[in-house]
Each structure stands twice: as C-alpha cells, then as structure tokens.
Design a protein around this motif. Structure first.
Motif, PDB file in Angstrom:
ATOM      1  N   SER A 191       0.839  -1.204   0.000  1.00 25.25           N
ATOM      2  CA  SER A 191       0.000   0.000   0.000  1.00 25.25           C
ATOM      3  C   SER A 191       0.873   1.253   0.000  1.00 25.25           C
ATOM      4  O   SER A 191       1.996   1.241   0.517  1.00 25.25           O
ATOM      5  N   PRO A 192       0.382   2.342  -0.582  1.00 25.39           N
ATOM      6  CA  PRO A 192       1.167   3.581  -0.593  1.00 25.39           C
ATOM      7  C   PRO A 192       1.377   4.109   0.824  1.00 25.39           C
ATOM      8  O   PRO A 192       0.480   4.049   1.664  1.00 25.39           O
ATOM      9  N   THR A 193       2.565   4.614   1.078  1.00 24.77           N
ATOM     10  CA  THR A 193       2.864   5.217   2.373  1.00 24.77           C
ATOM     11  C   THR A 193       3.350   6.651   2.171  1.00 24.77           C
ATOM     12  O   THR A 193       3.856   6.991   1.101  1.00 24.77           O
ATOM     13  N   ILE A 194       3.181   7.460   3.193  1.00 21.24           N
ATOM     14  CA  ILE A 194       3.703   8.826   3.154  1.00 21.24           C
ATOM     15  C   ILE A 194       5.144   8.793   3.644  1.00 21.24           C
ATOM     16  O   ILE A 194       5.426   8.345   4.754  1.00 21.24           O
ATOM     17  N   THR A 195       6.055   9.227   2.800  1.00 20.93           N
ATOM     18  CA  THR A 195       7.480   9.158   3.141  1.00 20.93           C
ATOM     19  C   THR A 195       8.087  10.523   3.462  1.00 20.93           C
ATOM     20  O   THR A 195       9.237  10.586   3.900  1.00 20.93           O
ATOM     21  N   GLY A 196       7.340  11.586   3.245  1.00 22.62           N
ATOM     22  CA  GLY A 196       7.893  12.911   3.547  1.00 22.62           C
ATOM     23  C   GLY A 196       6.843  13.996   3.411  1.00 22.62           C
ATOM     24  O   GLY A 196       5.825  13.824   2.743  1.00 22.62           O
ATOM     25  N   ALA A 197       7.086  15.124   4.065  1.00 24.89           N
ATOM     26  CA  ALA A 197       6.193  16.285   3.975  1.00 24.89           C
ATOM     27  C   ALA A 197       7.009  17.542   4.259  1.00 24.89           C
ATOM     28  O   ALA A 197       7.716  17.607   5.267  1.00 24.89           O
ATOM     29  N   ASN A 206       3.691  29.101   4.615  1.00 27.20           N
ATOM     30  CA  ASN A 206       2.528  28.297   5.008  1.00 27.20           C
ATOM     31  C   ASN A 206       1.476  28.184   3.907  1.00 27.20           C
ATOM     32  O   ASN A 206       0.309  27.910   4.184  1.00 27.20           O
ATOM     33  N   GLU A 207       1.880  28.369   2.659  1.00 25.89           N
ATOM     34  CA  GLU A 207       0.900  28.316   1.580  1.00 25.89           C
ATOM     35  C   GLU A 207       0.551  26.889   1.171  1.00 25.89           C
ATOM     36  O   GLU A 207      -0.555  26.632   0.684  1.00 25.89           O
ATOM     37  N   TYR A 208       1.468  25.958   1.362  1.00 21.27           N
ATOM     38  CA  TYR A 208       1.206  24.581   0.951  1.00 21.27           C
ATOM     39  C   TYR A 208       2.146  23.631   1.678  1.00 21.27           C
ATOM     40  O   TYR A 208       3.156  24.033   2.262  1.00 21.27           O
ATOM     41  N   VAL A 209       1.791  22.330   1.594  1.00 22.64           N
ATOM     42  CA  VAL A 209       2.650  21.241   2.072  1.00 22.64           C
ATOM     43  C   VAL A 209       2.858  20.282   0.911  1.00 22.64           C
ATOM     44  O   VAL A 209       1.882  19.832   0.290  1.00 22.64           O
ATOM     45  N   ASP A 210       4.101  19.977   0.572  1.00 23.85           N
ATOM     46  CA  ASP A 210       4.403  18.966  -0.434  1.00 23.85           C
ATOM     47  C   ASP A 210       4.496  17.610   0.261  1.00 23.85           C
ATOM     48  O   ASP A 210       5.403  17.377   1.069  1.00 23.85           O
ATOM     49  N   VAL A 211       3.545  16.729  -0.050  1.00 23.80           N
ATOM     50  CA  VAL A 211       3.480  15.400   0.569  1.00 23.80           C
ATOM     51  C   VAL A 211       4.007  14.365  -0.428  1.00 23.80           C
ATOM     52  O   VAL A 211       3.530  14.290  -1.566  1.00 23.80           O
ATOM     53  N   THR A 212       4.989  13.578  -0.007  1.00 23.19           N
ATOM     54  CA  THR A 212       5.591  12.566  -0.865  1.00 23.19           C
ATOM     55  C   THR A 212       5.092  11.180  -0.485  1.00 23.19           C
ATOM     56  O   THR A 212       5.141  10.794   0.688  1.00 23.19           O
ATOM     57  N   PHE A 213       4.605  10.430  -1.496  1.00 24.00           N
ATOM     58  CA  PHE A 213       4.177   9.045  -1.306  1.00 24.00           C
ATOM     59  C   PHE A 213       5.263   8.092  -1.821  1.00 24.00           C
ATOM     60  O   PHE A 213       6.098   8.478  -2.647  1.00 24.00           O
ATOM     61  N   SER A 214       5.200   6.866  -1.367  1.00 21.50           N
ATOM     62  CA  SER A 214       6.198   5.862  -1.750  1.00 21.50           C
ATOM     63  C   SER A 214       6.043   5.409  -3.201  1.00 21.50           C
ATOM     64  O   SER A 214       6.948   4.780  -3.749  1.00 21.50           O
ATOM     65  N   GLN A 215       4.911   5.725  -3.808  1.00 23.91           N
ATOM     66  CA  GLN A 215       4.645   5.354  -5.201  1.00 23.91           C
ATOM     67  C   GLN A 215       3.569   6.271  -5.766  1.00 23.91           C
ATOM     68  O   GLN A 215       2.959   7.048  -5.027  1.00 23.91           O
ATOM     69  N   GLY A 216       3.356   6.198  -7.073  1.00 20.29           N
ATOM     70  CA  GLY A 216       2.321   7.020  -7.688  1.00 20.29           C
ATOM     71  C   GLY A 216       0.945   6.673  -7.133  1.00 20.29           C
ATOM     72  O   GLY A 216       0.655   5.502  -6.854  1.00 20.29           O
ATOM     73  N   ILE A 257      -7.268   6.858  -1.524  1.00 18.72           N
ATOM     74  CA  ILE A 257      -6.024   7.018  -2.274  1.00 18.72           C
ATOM     75  C   ILE A 257      -5.452   5.632  -2.564  1.00 18.72           C
ATOM     76  O   ILE A 257      -5.280   4.820  -1.647  1.00 18.72           O
ATOM     77  N   PHE A 258      -5.156   5.347  -3.852  1.00 14.32           N
ATOM     78  CA  PHE A 258      -4.774   4.002  -4.277  1.00 14.32           C
ATOM     79  C   PHE A 258      -3.495   4.026  -5.119  1.00 14.32           C
ATOM     80  O   PHE A 258      -3.161   5.040  -5.734  1.00 14.32           O
ATOM     81  N   ASN A 259      -2.815   2.875  -5.140  1.00 13.82           N
ATOM     82  CA  ASN A 259      -1.707   2.727  -6.087  1.00 13.82           C
ATOM     83  C   ASN A 259      -2.241   2.152  -7.392  1.00 13.82           C
ATOM     84  O   ASN A 259      -3.453   1.913  -7.539  1.00 13.82           O
ATOM     85  N   VAL A 260      -1.369   1.879  -8.355  1.00 10.32           N
ATOM     86  CA  VAL A 260      -1.797   1.395  -9.667  1.00 10.32           C
ATOM     87  C   VAL A 260      -2.464   0.031  -9.586  1.00 10.32           C
ATOM     88  O   VAL A 260      -3.283  -0.331 -10.435  1.00 10.32           O
ATOM     89  N   GLY A 261      -2.141  -0.735  -8.543  1.00 10.85           N
ATOM     90  CA  GLY A 261      -2.741  -2.049  -8.379  1.00 10.85           C
ATOM     91  C   GLY A 261      -4.039  -2.046  -7.611  1.00 10.85           C
ATOM     92  O   GLY A 261      -4.613  -3.105  -7.344  1.00 10.85           O
ATOM     93  N   ASP A 281      -5.514   4.893   6.304  1.00 11.52           N
ATOM     94  CA  ASP A 281      -5.836   6.221   6.853  1.00 11.52           C
ATOM     95  C   ASP A 281      -5.035   6.539   8.112  1.00 11.52           C
ATOM     96  O   ASP A 281      -5.186   7.617   8.693  1.00 11.52           O
ATOM     97  N   THR A 282      -4.169   5.617   8.505  1.00 17.68           N
ATOM     98  CA  THR A 282      -3.259   5.890   9.625  1.00 17.68           C
ATOM     99  C   THR A 282      -1.933   6.477   9.136  1.00 17.68           C
ATOM    100  O   THR A 282      -1.112   6.908   9.947  1.00 17.68           O
TER     101      THR A 282
END
Length: 282
Positions: free
Chosen positions: A64-70, A76-86, A161-165, A171-172
C-alpha cells in the motif's frame, strides 16, 4: 504474445517485476497454450493448441502507498506530501486526487490562527494532477495569522487514495505533526500591536504584545481590569532595539486564571502610552 513450446513435458511461467523483485501475482490474466503435442497433463493427454488457462487474479503484490515525507512552504501556503509510489483516486489505477481524498487536523495550541483547511491539491509545480503522481502539493487556507504555535497533521481519507494495483493507502498514514511558521505582521518603530486579543486561558490561549523600538528603551507592560486595578505586570525593563514580543496567558500575578471579561494592556515605551483591549472568554 503466444508462447510456443516444443519437446517439453512441463510448462513453467515465471513472472517478475521490472526491478527484479519478488515475483508478483497478476490481475485477471489468461494464457493460451500452443504446443505440438509433447505438452501433456497428468493423464497423458495433450491440450488443444487453443486451450486457455483459468484466469489468474491478484494485485501485483504491491504494498500500500505510504507517506514518506512532507515539506511545509516557508509562507505556510502549501505542504508537499511525498508518497512511496504514484497514487490515484480510484482502485482501477486512474483518476487524479482531490481535496476530499485527504483529512487535515488543526490544533490552535494557544496561537493566533483559528482554522486551517485544504483549498486545493496540485502537482508540485502547481499544475493540475492527472493521476500517478508521487508528490502531491496540498494548498492551505489559513484563518488568522500563525505565530509559530499552531500545528497541522494530514492523512489520507479512508479508502480514497490508491496505487496502480488498487491497493489503498491506510488512513493511519500521516505527515506527522507540522508546526506552522510564524508570520509576523510588520510593526512600525514605536508602534505596539496585539495579536490574538480574544483568549481562553483554559485552552492555553495567550495574547502576544509586539512592539518595535528604534533604540533600547525602558518599557513597562501592565494588564488592568475594567475597574482600573492592576492584574499583572508582564514586562518592566529596558528592551532592546528592534522587534520585541511579550505573551500574556490570561493569568494574574498569583498565576491564577483571570475571570472572563475585558482587560486593558497598557504599554509604556518611555513616556509614550499605548492601550490595547483583550477579551477573556470561556
């Protein structure tokens, strides 16, 4: 592509991902066997060249996709959230994310900002999402001026939110607690301003008195009640040149929370007197 086999008793099909990792299972796929007769089953019977395998189903074995960075923007205009995959908005590996795919938890923590919400989501170059991005820019709408005490935490909404599969992000998953950057309103030399003039001491709220000095000057800041009685002396010394900040947590000189009502914060800068009003609520 057809697989042609000759002089073989056993057909072994191995599937692996392009990175050479653990062989995945595959989504509803069939194989058509085309053999000259040497491929036989346990009973010794050869399948017809048009025979087809049963459907093979699976999820490609993707985690499952995970959040790896923010990363929070300095303004304070935005947060760039990085997922482990598309990531995508549907389980079919398609669709762009939107604001309903995230949840945001805001905590005031005694600060000046009173609310934060997600206004939009885009690529990290501010262009529209199309689906499959691994970095999502989450644009923020903030009510009030943050003073560096307020926090936000962003999570995927449940099964959104889903990965390609088609595997959903839990939600945790979380960006972790992010502290908003203080946004200081310009204060002219000799000027005094009050931030957050409505406070609830029971919730840890506080008022910030900010003043700007051209040079080092004796400053005294005193809180008075409506009857003119001094409640607490907040500051009484020589302040340095430049910006100065003093907090009042809604407590009297004994450290007890004051009763609700209107209070006056009187700031004496040399001989100049500045009066500001603060409302204490419950």
């Amino acid at each position: 592509q057809p697989i042609r086999i000759s002089d073989a008793d056993t057909l072994v099909i191995t599937i692996s991902d392009v990175s050479g990792g653990t062989a995945p299972t595959i989504n509803t796929t069939t194989f058509t066997l085309q053999a000259p007769g040497n491929l036989k089953n346990a009973a010794g019977t050869s399948p017809a060249s048009t025979d087809t395998s049963p459907a093979i189903t699976g999820d490609w074995g993707l985690a499952s996709p995970t959040i790896t960075g923010a990363v929070l923007d300095s303004d304070n205009e935005y947060v760039d959230v990085t997922f482990s995959q598309g990531v995508y908005s549907t389980g079919g590996g398609a669709g762009a994310l939107d604001i309903s795919d995230f949840t945001l938890d805001f905590k005031k923590n005694g600060g000046n900002a009173t609310a934060v919400s997600i206004s939009s989501v885009t690529k990290n170059d501010n262009n529209a999402l199309v689906g499959g991005e691994s970095i999502i820019r989450i644009h923020l709408s903030i009510t009030g001026i943050p003073v560096g005490e307020e926090t936000i935490e962003i999570r995927p909404a449940t099964n959104e939110i889903f990965n390609v599969g088609g595997v959903a992000a839990a939600d945790t998953e979380t960006t972790g607690v992010i502290t908003l950057n203080a946004q200081i309103v310009p204060v002219k030399e000799g000027e005094v301003i009050i931030r957050n003039n409505i406070i609830n001491p029971a919730k840890g709220d506080y008022t910030i008195i900010t003043f700007n000095l051209k040079k080092s000057t004796k400053v005294k800041i005193t809180v008075y009640d409506l009857a003119g009685n001094p409640v607490k002396v907040l500051y009484n010394r020589t302040a340095t040149a430049g910006m100065n900040h003093v907090k009042w947590y809604g407590k009297n000189k004994r450290g007890r929370k004051v009763v609700l009502g209107v209070y006056y914060v009187v700031t004496m800068i040399g001989k100049d007197r500045h009066v500001k009003k603060v409302l204490v609520v419950r």
